[in-house]
Design a protein around this motif. Structure first.
Motif, short mmCIF file in Angstrom:
data_model
loop_
_atom_site.label_atom_id
_atom_site.label_comp_id
_atom_site.label_asym_id
_atom_site.label_seq_id
_atom_site.Cartn_x
_atom_site.Cartn_y
_atom_site.Cartn_z
N SER A 8 -1.88 -0.67 -0.22
CA SER A 8 -1.75 -0.97 -1.65
C SER A 8 -1.21 -2.37 -1.88
N HIS A 9 -1.13 -2.72 -3.15
CA HIS A 9 -0.48 -3.96 -3.57
C HIS A 9 0.35 -3.66 -4.82
N PRO A 10 1.59 -4.16 -4.88
CA PRO A 10 2.48 -3.80 -5.99
C PRO A 10 1.96 -4.19 -7.37
N PHE A 11 1.09 -5.21 -7.46
CA PHE A 11 0.66 -5.67 -8.78
C PHE A 11 -0.55 -4.90 -9.30
N SER A 12 -1.22 -4.16 -8.43
CA SER A 12 -2.40 -3.40 -8.84
C SER A 12 -2.00 -2.22 -9.72
N SER A 13 -2.69 -2.05 -10.85
CA SER A 13 -2.36 -0.94 -11.75
C SER A 13 -2.62 0.40 -11.07
N TYR A 14 -3.71 0.51 -10.32
CA TYR A 14 -4.00 1.79 -9.69
C TYR A 14 -3.03 2.08 -8.54
N CYS A 15 -2.57 1.05 -7.86
CA CYS A 15 -1.54 1.26 -6.84
C CYS A 15 -0.24 1.71 -7.50
N GLN A 16 0.12 1.08 -8.61
CA GLN A 16 1.33 1.50 -9.32
C GLN A 16 1.23 2.96 -9.73
N LYS A 17 0.06 3.38 -10.15
CA LYS A 17 -0.14 4.78 -10.54
C LYS A 17 0.25 5.72 -9.40
N ALA A 18 -0.21 5.43 -8.19
CA ALA A 18 0.13 6.27 -7.04
C ALA A 18 1.61 6.14 -6.67
N ILE A 19 2.12 4.93 -6.72
CA ILE A 19 3.52 4.69 -6.34
C ILE A 19 4.47 5.43 -7.27
N LEU A 55 -4.64 6.34 0.81
CA LEU A 55 -3.54 7.04 1.47
C LEU A 55 -3.99 7.51 2.85
N LYS A 56 -3.19 7.20 3.87
CA LYS A 56 -3.42 7.71 5.23
C LYS A 56 -2.38 8.79 5.49
N ASP A 57 -2.86 9.97 5.76
CA ASP A 57 -2.00 11.13 6.03
C ASP A 57 -2.44 11.71 7.37
N GLY A 58 -1.76 11.30 8.44
CA GLY A 58 -2.19 11.70 9.76
C GLY A 58 -3.54 11.08 10.08
N ALA A 59 -4.51 11.90 10.43
CA ALA A 59 -5.85 11.41 10.76
C ALA A 59 -6.75 11.33 9.53
N ARG A 60 -6.26 11.77 8.38
CA ARG A 60 -7.10 11.82 7.17
C ARG A 60 -6.78 10.66 6.23
N HIS A 61 -7.79 10.24 5.50
CA HIS A 61 -7.62 9.20 4.49
C HIS A 61 -8.06 9.75 3.14
N PHE A 62 -7.35 9.34 2.10
CA PHE A 62 -7.67 9.77 0.74
C PHE A 62 -7.78 8.54 -0.15
N ALA A 63 -8.92 8.41 -0.81
CA ALA A 63 -9.14 7.31 -1.75
C ALA A 63 -9.19 7.89 -3.16
N GLU A 64 -9.21 6.99 -4.15
CA GLU A 64 -9.19 7.32 -5.57
C GLU A 64 -7.81 7.88 -5.95
N THR A 65 -7.17 7.18 -6.86
CA THR A 65 -5.75 7.42 -7.12
C THR A 65 -5.44 8.83 -7.59
N SER A 66 -6.26 9.39 -8.45
CA SER A 66 -5.99 10.75 -8.92
C SER A 66 -6.05 11.75 -7.77
N ILE A 67 -6.98 11.53 -6.83
CA ILE A 67 -7.08 12.40 -5.66
C ILE A 67 -5.86 12.21 -4.76
N ILE A 68 -5.40 10.99 -4.62
CA ILE A 68 -4.20 10.74 -3.83
C ILE A 68 -3.02 11.52 -4.40
N ILE A 69 -2.88 11.50 -5.72
CA ILE A 69 -1.75 12.20 -6.35
C ILE A 69 -1.91 13.71 -6.21
N GLU A 70 -3.13 14.21 -6.29
CA GLU A 70 -3.34 15.64 -6.03
C GLU A 70 -2.93 15.98 -4.59
N ARG A 71 -3.24 15.09 -3.66
CA ARG A 71 -2.81 15.32 -2.28
C ARG A 71 -1.29 15.34 -2.18
N LEU A 72 -0.62 14.47 -2.92
CA LEU A 72 0.85 14.47 -2.89
C LEU A 72 1.40 15.79 -3.43
#
Length: 217
Positions: A8-19, A55-72
């Motif tokens: 991620s990058h701190p200035f990205s709006s979609y990264c901030q959404k996940a953070i 998002l990297k979670d072990g061997a899996r990767h999750f893209a798209e911010t809403s999906i990342i948050i569902e994974r969280l």
């Protein structure tokens, strides 16, 4: 639980959404800053579209911010970003789509147009996107007249996206001052500790904003 790595990058709006979701849950993670060429290479190896965050979670990767948050939520369900009540969950997902598709998408159209060489800019893009933002602002003002947060009285996934979405949207095309309910909601978002922290982490990068970042936020 494996170590969670967020490209991620701190200035990205979609990264901030996940953070924001990470901070709401007090969930530890490692941030791989995409100013690092190695980090970007790792991201593209997992997600060749090159969009972030990923998002990297072990061997899996999750893209798209809403999906990342569902994974969280799967990893850390005690503080859900999507309510367990089915009706509230549906409203949360709906409002999340509103902020992504009717606020952030049009704000970013204006920004991408501004980043083009001046001779290649299309004034129609900016005009159309600003009109769409004005429609979204007016609609949201009515919705927020009876709510504390986007889906009701609980902070959710939709608010994670609304915080950076409304921050940058106002910077890009100002929210009219008479939309008092939307302004009050934006102030609540900026004051939310999870977003205030993400916002502070992004401050060193404000010179990246092509239209000039205001001092007020």
């Amino acid at each position: 639980m494996s170590d969670l790595i967020l490209y991620s990058h701190p200035f990205s709006s979609y990264c901030q959404k996940a953070i924001v979701a990470f901070y709401e849950k007090a969930l530890p993670f490692t941030q791989r800053m995409l100013e690092d060429e190695g980090a970007m290479g790792e991201l593209k190896a997992a997600w060749p579209f090159g969009q972030f965050p990923v998002l990297k979670d072990g061997a899996r990767h999750f893209a798209e911010t809403s999906i990342i948050i569902e994974r969280l939520d799967q990893i850390s369900p005690d503080i859900p970003m999507i309510p367990t009540d089915p009706d509230l969950a549906l409203e949360t997902r709906f409002m999340d789509r509103v902020f992504d598709n009717h606020v952030q998408a049009h704000q970013q159209r204006i920004i991408y147009n501004a980043l083009r060489p001046e001779a290649d800019r299309d004034p129609l893009i900016a005009t159309e996107a600003k009109a769409r933002l004005e429609t979204a602002y007016a609609w949201l003002d009515g919705v927020m007249s009876g709510r504390t947060w986007a889906a009701g009285e609980v902070f959710t996934l939709a608010d994670c996206g609304a915080a950076p979405g409304l921050l940058y949207a106002h910077w890009t095309h100002p929210i009219p001052k008479d939309l008092t309910h939307l302004w009050a909601y934006r102030r609540r978002l900026l004051a939310r500790p999870s977003y205030a922290r993400a916002l502070d982490e992004a401050r060193p990068y404000r010179n990246y904003f092509p239209l000039g970042a205001p001092d007020e936020d």
